[in-house]
Design a protein around this motif. Structure first.
Motif, PDB file in Angstrom:
ATOM      1  N   ALA A   1       4.936 -13.512  15.737  1.00  0.00           N
ATOM      2  CA  ALA A   1       6.196 -13.221  16.432  1.00  0.00           C
ATOM      3  C   ALA A   1       6.618 -11.769  16.266  1.00  0.00           C
ATOM      4  O   ALA A   1       7.079 -11.134  17.215  1.00  0.00           O
ATOM      5  CB  ALA A   1       7.291 -14.153  15.919  1.00  0.00           C
ATOM      6  N   HIS A   2       6.532 -11.250  15.043  1.00  0.00           N
ATOM      7  CA  HIS A   2       7.125  -9.941  14.729  1.00  0.00           C
ATOM      8  C   HIS A   2       6.107  -9.034  14.041  1.00  0.00           C
ATOM      9  O   HIS A   2       5.221  -9.543  13.328  1.00  0.00           O
ATOM     10  CB  HIS A   2       8.310 -10.100  13.748  1.00  0.00           C
ATOM     11  CG  HIS A   2       9.301 -11.141  14.156  1.00  0.00           C
ATOM     12  ND1 HIS A   2       9.508 -12.295  13.428  1.00  0.00           N
ATOM     13  CD2 HIS A   2      10.120 -11.203  15.237  1.00  0.00           C
ATOM     14  CE1 HIS A   2      10.434 -13.026  14.032  1.00  0.00           C
ATOM     15  NE2 HIS A   2      10.824 -12.401  15.123  1.00  0.00           N
ATOM     16  N   PRO A   3       6.264  -7.728  14.189  1.00  0.00           N
ATOM     17  CA  PRO A   3       5.527  -6.830  13.306  1.00  0.00           C
ATOM     18  C   PRO A   3       5.854  -7.210  11.853  1.00  0.00           C
ATOM     19  O   PRO A   3       7.019  -7.472  11.545  1.00  0.00           O
ATOM     20  CB  PRO A   3       6.095  -5.448  13.651  1.00  0.00           C
ATOM     21  CG  PRO A   3       6.615  -5.587  15.049  1.00  0.00           C
ATOM     22  CD  PRO A   3       7.143  -6.992  15.130  1.00  0.00           C
ATOM     23  N   ASP A   4       4.896  -7.288  11.031  1.00  0.00           N
ATOM     24  CA  ASP A   4       4.867  -7.607   9.579  1.00  0.00           C
ATOM     25  C   ASP A   4       4.518  -9.072   9.279  1.00  0.00           C
ATOM     26  O   ASP A   4       4.104  -9.383   8.177  1.00  0.00           O
ATOM     27  CB  ASP A   4       6.087  -7.140   8.772  1.00  0.00           C
ATOM     28  CG  ASP A   4       7.347  -8.033   8.839  1.00  0.00           C
ATOM     29  OD1 ASP A   4       7.281  -9.182   9.273  1.00  0.00           O
ATOM     30  OD2 ASP A   4       8.412  -7.524   8.430  1.00  0.00           O
ATOM     31  N   ASP A   5       4.635  -9.987  10.255  1.00  0.00           N
ATOM     32  CA  ASP A   5       4.348 -11.398   9.963  1.00  0.00           C
ATOM     33  C   ASP A   5       2.906 -11.604   9.498  1.00  0.00           C
ATOM     34  O   ASP A   5       2.660 -12.331   8.525  1.00  0.00           O
ATOM     35  CB  ASP A   5       4.579 -12.272  11.203  1.00  0.00           C
ATOM     36  CG  ASP A   5       6.038 -12.392  11.594  1.00  0.00           C
ATOM     37  OD1 ASP A   5       6.905 -12.211  10.724  1.00  0.00           O
ATOM     38  OD2 ASP A   5       6.304 -12.673  12.780  1.00  0.00           O
ATOM     39  N   VAL A   6       1.964 -10.985  10.199  1.00  0.00           N
ATOM     40  CA  VAL A   6       0.561 -11.173   9.812  1.00  0.00           C
ATOM     41  C   VAL A   6       0.312 -10.626   8.413  1.00  0.00           C
ATOM     42  O   VAL A   6      -0.490 -11.181   7.655  1.00  0.00           O
ATOM     43  CB  VAL A   6      -0.407 -10.525  10.825  1.00  0.00           C
ATOM     44  CG1 VAL A   6      -0.201  -9.024  10.941  1.00  0.00           C
ATOM     45  CG2 VAL A   6      -1.864 -10.813  10.437  1.00  0.00           C
ATOM     46  N   ASP A   7       1.037  -9.581   8.051  1.00  0.00           N
ATOM     47  CA  ASP A   7       0.777  -8.947   6.748  1.00  0.00           C
ATOM     48  C   ASP A   7       1.321  -9.788   5.603  1.00  0.00           C
ATOM     49  O   ASP A   7       0.680  -9.909   4.565  1.00  0.00           O
ATOM     50  CB  ASP A   7       1.326  -7.524   6.775  1.00  0.00           C
ATOM     51  CG  ASP A   7       0.621  -6.722   7.865  1.00  0.00           C
ATOM     52  OD1 ASP A   7      -0.615  -6.644   7.811  1.00  0.00           O
ATOM     53  OD2 ASP A   7       1.291  -6.246   8.791  1.00  0.00           O
ATOM     54  N   PHE A   8       2.492 -10.402   5.787  1.00  0.00           N
ATOM     55  CA  PHE A   8       2.990 -11.335   4.771  1.00  0.00           C
ATOM     56  C   PHE A   8       2.076 -12.548   4.666  1.00  0.00           C
ATOM     57  O   PHE A   8       1.731 -12.988   3.582  1.00  0.00           O
ATOM     58  CB  PHE A   8       4.424 -11.800   5.104  1.00  0.00           C
ATOM     59  CG  PHE A   8       5.485 -10.859   4.639  1.00  0.00           C
ATOM     60  CD1 PHE A   8       5.802 -10.775   3.287  1.00  0.00           C
ATOM     61  CD2 PHE A   8       6.167 -10.042   5.530  1.00  0.00           C
ATOM     62  CE1 PHE A   8       6.783  -9.899   2.834  1.00  0.00           C
ATOM     63  CE2 PHE A   8       7.143  -9.160   5.095  1.00  0.00           C
ATOM     64  CZ  PHE A   8       7.446  -9.093   3.744  1.00  0.00           C
ATOM     65  N   GLY A   9       1.657 -13.094   5.815  1.00  0.00           N
ATOM     66  CA  GLY A   9       0.982 -14.383   5.793  1.00  0.00           C
ATOM     67  C   GLY A   9      -0.512 -14.340   5.598  1.00  0.00           C
ATOM     68  O   GLY A   9      -1.081 -15.261   4.987  1.00  0.00           O
TER      69      GLY A   9
ATOM     70  N   LEU B   1      -1.227  -5.271   0.116  1.00  0.00           N
ATOM     71  CA  LEU B   1      -0.040  -4.525  -0.309  1.00  0.00           C
ATOM     72  C   LEU B   1       0.122  -3.253   0.523  1.00  0.00           C
ATOM     73  O   LEU B   1       1.229  -2.914   0.955  1.00  0.00           O
ATOM     74  CB  LEU B   1      -0.131  -4.161  -1.795  1.00  0.00           C
ATOM     75  CG  LEU B   1      -0.046  -5.322  -2.788  1.00  0.00           C
ATOM     76  CD1 LEU B   1      -0.160  -4.783  -4.223  1.00  0.00           C
ATOM     77  CD2 LEU B   1       1.263  -6.094  -2.637  1.00  0.00           C
ATOM     78  N   ALA B   2      -0.987  -2.557   0.776  1.00  0.00           N
ATOM     79  CA  ALA B   2      -0.925  -1.324   1.581  1.00  0.00           C
ATOM     80  C   ALA B   2      -0.426  -1.643   2.989  1.00  0.00           C
ATOM     81  O   ALA B   2       0.401  -0.905   3.554  1.00  0.00           O
ATOM     82  CB  ALA B   2      -2.298  -0.669   1.633  1.00  0.00           C
ATOM     83  N   ALA B   3      -0.915  -2.748   3.546  1.00  0.00           N
ATOM     84  CA  ALA B   3      -0.462  -3.142   4.884  1.00  0.00           C
ATOM     85  C   ALA B   3       1.040  -3.419   4.880  1.00  0.00           C
ATOM     86  O   ALA B   3       1.779  -2.964   5.757  1.00  0.00           O
ATOM     87  CB  ALA B   3      -1.232  -4.377   5.349  1.00  0.00           C
ATOM     88  N   LEU B   4       1.501  -4.141   3.855  1.00  0.00           N
ATOM     89  CA  LEU B   4       2.928  -4.485   3.798  1.00  0.00           C
ATOM     90  C   LEU B   4       3.797  -3.241   3.606  1.00  0.00           C
ATOM     91  O   LEU B   4       4.877  -3.128   4.195  1.00  0.00           O
ATOM     92  CB  LEU B   4       3.170  -5.513   2.693  1.00  0.00           C
ATOM     93  CG  LEU B   4       2.780  -6.936   3.120  1.00  0.00           C
ATOM     94  CD1 LEU B   4       2.572  -7.837   1.916  1.00  0.00           C
ATOM     95  CD2 LEU B   4       3.853  -7.534   4.031  1.00  0.00           C
ATOM     96  N   HIS B   5       3.323  -2.285   2.805  1.00  0.00           N
ATOM     97  CA  HIS B   5       4.104  -1.061   2.608  1.00  0.00           C
ATOM     98  C   HIS B   5       4.166  -0.207   3.876  1.00  0.00           C
ATOM     99  O   HIS B   5       5.023   0.674   3.980  1.00  0.00           O
ATOM    100  CB  HIS B   5       3.543  -0.262   1.433  1.00  0.00           C
ATOM    101  CG  HIS B   5       3.995  -0.805   0.103  1.00  0.00           C
ATOM    102  ND1 HIS B   5       5.259  -0.570  -0.412  1.00  0.00           N
ATOM    103  CD2 HIS B   5       3.362  -1.594  -0.794  1.00  0.00           C
ATOM    104  CE1 HIS B   5       5.379  -1.186  -1.577  1.00  0.00           C
ATOM    105  NE2 HIS B   5       4.241  -1.824  -1.830  1.00  0.00           N
ATOM    106  N   SER B   6       3.274  -0.463   4.828  1.00  0.00           N
ATOM    107  CA  SER B   6       3.336   0.266   6.106  1.00  0.00           C
ATOM    108  C   SER B   6       4.616  -0.062   6.867  1.00  0.00           C
ATOM    109  O   SER B   6       5.054   0.714   7.709  1.00  0.00           O
ATOM    110  CB  SER B   6       2.134  -0.097   6.986  1.00  0.00           C
ATOM    111  OG  SER B   6       0.923   0.131   6.307  1.00  0.00           O
TER     112      SER B   6
END
Ligand SMILES: [Zn+2]
Length: 239
Positions: free
Chosen positions: A15-23, A191-196
């Motif tokens: 749905a949103h930017p960041d969802d794939v990175d959390f999940g 973690l690097a992806a999430l910090h983006s």
């Protein structure tokens, strides 16, 4: 169920930017390290998120698209597509199903990773209405829309997009996960992806500690033991 050798293309629908990175970013990094081609399809630009309200929604949308592209690079993904829906208003209707079916027929993935459309009553945070809408529409796009040449016939007639059968779907955030991926080796890339996503996470103190605790708990639940991290999915066979 697909084994690892049976997966050469993966499509992630969120749905949103960041969802794939959390999940799922730890699992995605493992796929790309094995040479699997991964595409991200993000329904909204996340324009209702963030804390920097100096930006209007248009400015936030542009910022969040660029953050998602940077996060994707951190786990080896360069194909990122946005569907342009408004953050917070997504409904699982025919338009969204057609838009996702189009991307499935373009990418022709073996595996689709998306949100669980089920509400999680134990942990409410994955059950955002946009997540449930996108997860439900993505499952409908997998079965029956993408595989049925008579569904959305304009995709075939106008765009020459032939029907495609996705073999398996992994659902993020649902109440009954049954597939755990050990992401210890790729956790730093997650973690690097999430910090983006600085507009979303830079205000959070001890963000890394929070993430390490949460994904270590998942590894405990999976039985991977001390010092491991895991991501959790529900596997759905769709072949
Ligand atoms: Zn989200």
């Amino acid at each position: 169920m697909l084994n690892e050798d049976g997966i050469s293309r993966v499509l992630v629908v969120t749905a949103h930017p960041d969802d794939v990175d959390f999940g799922a970013a730890g699992s995605i990094a493992q796929f790309t390290e094995r040479g699997v081609a991964v595409t991200y399809c993000v329904a909204t630009d996340g324009d209702a998120g963030g804390f920097d309200r100096e930006l209007d929604n248009g400015g936030m949308a542009e910022l969040r698209r660029s953050e998602q592209i940077t996060a994707a690079k951190a786990v080896g993904v360069s194909d990122v597509r946005f569907l342009g829906y408004r953050d917070g208003t997504v409904e699982p209707g025919l338009g969204l199903r057609r838009d996702i079916a189009r991307v499935i027929r373009q990418v022709r993935p073996d595996l689709v990773v998306t949100h669980s459309p089920e509400r999680n009553y134990v942990n409410i945070s994955p059950s955002h209405p946009d997540h449930r809408a996108v997860g439900g529409a993505a499952l409908d796009a997998v079965y029956p829309d993408a595989r049925n040449p008579y569904a959305f016939p304009e995709l075939l007639a106008d765009e020459e997009l032939a029907a495609w059968v996705v073999k398996e779907v992994w659902l993020i955030g649902g109440p009954t996960p049954d597939h755990f991926v050990d992401v210890t080796a790729t956790f730093d890339r997650k973690l690097a992806a999430l910090h983006s996503h600085a507009s979303q996470v830079s205000h959070m103190d001890a963000f890394d500690d929070f993430l390490r605790t949460r994904f270590a708990q998942m590894a405990q639940r999976a039985g991977f033991g001390e010092g491991h991290y895991a991501e959790a999915f529900q596997r759905v066979v769709t072949a």
